[in-house]
Scaffold this active site. Structure first.
Site, PDB file in Angstrom:
ATOM      1  N   SER A  95       2.396 -21.344 -49.652  1.00 11.49           N
ATOM      2  CA  SER A  95       1.213 -22.191 -49.678  1.00 11.49           C
ATOM      3  C   SER A  95       0.658 -22.464 -48.277  1.00 11.49           C
ATOM      4  O   SER A  95       0.238 -21.551 -47.586  1.00 11.49           O
ATOM      5  CB  SER A  95       1.549 -23.492 -50.409  1.00 11.49           C
ATOM      6  OG  SER A  95       0.416 -24.276 -50.639  1.00 11.49           O
ATOM      7  N   ASP A 243      -5.982 -22.949 -48.268  1.00 16.68           N
ATOM      8  CA  ASP A 243      -4.652 -22.727 -47.715  1.00 16.68           C
ATOM      9  C   ASP A 243      -4.247 -21.288 -48.022  1.00 16.68           C
ATOM     10  O   ASP A 243      -5.025 -20.509 -48.568  1.00 16.68           O
ATOM     11  CB  ASP A 243      -3.641 -23.717 -48.304  1.00 16.68           C
ATOM     12  CG  ASP A 243      -3.506 -23.600 -49.816  1.00 16.68           C
ATOM     13  OD1 ASP A 243      -4.456 -23.112 -50.459  1.00 16.68           O
ATOM     14  OD2 ASP A 243      -2.458 -23.989 -50.354  1.00 16.68           O
ATOM     15  N   ASP A 245      -2.371 -19.605 -50.139  1.00 17.55           N
ATOM     16  CA  ASP A 245      -2.414 -18.989 -51.470  1.00 17.55           C
ATOM     17  C   ASP A 245      -3.619 -19.449 -52.272  1.00 17.55           C
ATOM     18  O   ASP A 245      -3.733 -19.150 -53.462  1.00 17.55           O
ATOM     19  CB  ASP A 245      -1.121 -19.257 -52.240  1.00 17.55           C
ATOM     20  CG  ASP A 245      -0.924 -20.731 -52.579  1.00 17.55           C
ATOM     21  OD1 ASP A 245      -1.506 -21.588 -51.880  1.00 17.55           O
ATOM     22  OD2 ASP A 245      -0.179 -21.035 -53.520  1.00 17.55           O
ATOM     23  N   ASP A 247      -4.687 -22.165 -53.600  1.00 17.13           N
ATOM     24  CA  ASP A 247      -4.641 -23.045 -54.769  1.00 17.13           C
ATOM     25  C   ASP A 247      -5.177 -24.430 -54.424  1.00 17.13           C
ATOM     26  O   ASP A 247      -5.147 -25.335 -55.246  1.00 17.13           O
ATOM     27  CB  ASP A 247      -3.234 -23.127 -55.362  1.00 17.13           C
ATOM     28  CG  ASP A 247      -2.218 -23.786 -54.423  1.00 17.13           C
ATOM     29  OD1 ASP A 247      -2.537 -24.008 -53.251  1.00 17.13           O
ATOM     30  OD2 ASP A 247      -1.094 -24.055 -54.899  1.00 17.13           O
TER      31      ASP A 247
END
Length: 464
Positions: A95, A243, A245, A247
């Site tokens: 992340s 960020d 990833d 999400d």
């Protein structure tokens, strides 16, 4: 005993806390648990391909089939699971953490993060496999029953199409809006700029390349200087920062002001309320949400359900209550009508659709709430993540007295609150103080952080 799972899967420094041996064992457990096709995606970290190979080896060695999506945002894996009716999903990502970290997190058959009960079963089985070589060998399939690997060559394209469909019933396009995007050298580089361009927005993008060692470094949703500069340079109406990833998302208005997850959730909640699309007039947030968020919600007639930190906790409350919107101050937003996990692209599109349909700037929309000054200090204790996780702050009566005294002073000074908790993903304790003034927030947070460092740091005396 070492605990592998934190607040968002297994995470740690690669080749130290997160090894190929561990990834292989996680693959074996995934095959045993989900019993079918497993979608596997990853972000842009240098270690991603290595861990992907180990994870897939474990899945197939135990007789499971892996469908590889390659580099895609975490929410893409959740969506692809439903599209392909997969039994499970896995994302290799840490992340927002630095490049030396990586992680592995799972989705169940519905595309949801595992329940605490399922995660506990996986944790227990993981220990069994890692502690006994014979147990691991017994879990492997026969040579004629080994699983297969199936690539998904258009994984990112499928996800983009799905994301666009989340707003096109409301707005035909985003023509006329100027959008700046910081992809953080992460997975969003393959999706967000392309999605916005298809909607005819004027897009300026940075950090769209990646070498595996630059993800989240001085950029993205946790380092906002670059996106603020791009907004100013390109005269954008809004800045979007992801960020690693993708999400989560943090927005920047045309004047360079940060619009965090609390603002985003309140803006979207008010829009849903106006359209009679907010079940029970309720949203879900966490204990980390700003005091201004709960006050604004009350003024708008919106109820707030608060959970422990972590999007899995937010999602659990949403599913239990039948709610459609939940999020975190960090920018994780779950729009349950469109995806089953935090989704940075879909969140960005919802904000842009509201701006377009209402004809308002982001700054105007953000007037719906006033943010109380908040100071967050990460206290590094010089200990391992496992050691920090086992610190029971709730049993520390002296610390409790200090917090109570601060809360009493905050109440007398116009309101505020204190939150102290171990991180679920890093070896540190987070101290958060909200107050009527920034000076008070900084003063009390610093005092508490110093006390915790003194009492629990590597050089502290035994408190037992």
């Amino acid at each position: 005993m070492t605990r592998y799972f934190g607040t968002d899967g297994v995470r740690g420094v690669v080749n130290k806390e997160l090894t190929c041996e561990l990834a292989f064992a996680l693959g074996v457990v995934a095959a045993e648990t989900f019993k079918g096709r497993i979608i596997v995606g990853r972000d842009t970290r240098r270690s991603g391909a290595m861990l992907e190979a180990a994870l897939i080896s474990g899945i197939t060695a135990a007789g499971g089939d892996a469908m590889t999506a390659g580099i895609v945002p975490t929410p893409a894996v959740s969506y692809l699971m439903r599209a392909f009716e997969a039994a499970g999903g896995a994302v290799i990502s840490a992340s927002h953490n630095p490049p030396e970290y990586n992680g592995i997190k799972f989705f169940d058959a519905g595309g949801f993060k595992p329940s605490p009960e399922l995660e506990e079963r996986i944790e227990k089985r993981l220990h069994e496999l890692l502690e006994n070589k014979n147990t691991l060998e017994a879990a492997l399939a026969g040579s004629t029953e080994i699983g297969r690997v199936y690539p998904i060559p258009d994984a990112a394209e499928r996800y983009i199409t799905h994301a666009l469909e989340s707003i096109t019933p409301r707005v035909e396009n985003l023509k006329g809006l100027r959008v700046a995007v910081d992809c953080g050298h992460g997975a969003a580089a393959l999706t967000t700029p392309q999605a916005l361009a298809r909607l005819k927005a004027k897009v300026s993008s940075i950090n769209t390349s990646f070498d595996g060692n630059d993800i989240n470094v001085g950029c993205g949703s946790t380092h906002l200087d670059q996106i603020k500069q791009l907004v100013a340079f390109s005269k954008a109406d809004i800045g979007i920062a992801h960020d690693g990833d993708a999400d989560r998302v943090i927005a920047i208005d045309a004047h360079g002001n940060e619009i965090d997850g609390d603002f985003i959730e309140m803006i979207c909640a008010c829009d849903l309320l106006e359209r009679n699309a907010l079940p029970d007039n309720t949203v879900v947030s966490t204990v980390m949400c700003n005091l201004g968020f709960t006050k604004a919600a009350a003024e708008q007639g919106i109820k707030v359900v608060q959970t422990a930190v972590g999007d899995s906790n937010v999602l659990a409350a949403m599913r239990e209550g039948g709610y459609v919107l939940g999020g975190e101050q960090s920018g994780h937003m779950i729009f349950l009508e469109h995806n089953t996990t935090g989704d940075g692209l879909i969140t960005a599109l919802q904000i842009l659709a509201i701006m377009k349909s209402q004809g308002k700037s982001l700054e105007e929309l953000a007037q719906v709430m006033r943010k109380y000054p908040q100071e967050l200090i990460n206290v590094h204790l010089g200990k391992s993540k496992d050691e920090v996780a086992h610190i029971d702050l709730g049993e520390d009566t002296e610390l409790a007295k200090s917090i109570a005294a601060i809360e009493e002073e905050l109440a007398e000074a116009g309101g505020g609150r204190v939150l102290v908790r171990p991180s679920g993903t890093e070896p540190l304790i987070r101290v958060m103080v909200e107050a009527a003034t920034e000076a008070d927030a900084q003063k009390y947070a610093s005092a508490l952080a110093a006390e915790i460092q003194h009492r629990y740091g590597a050089d502290a005396k035994d408190l037992s």
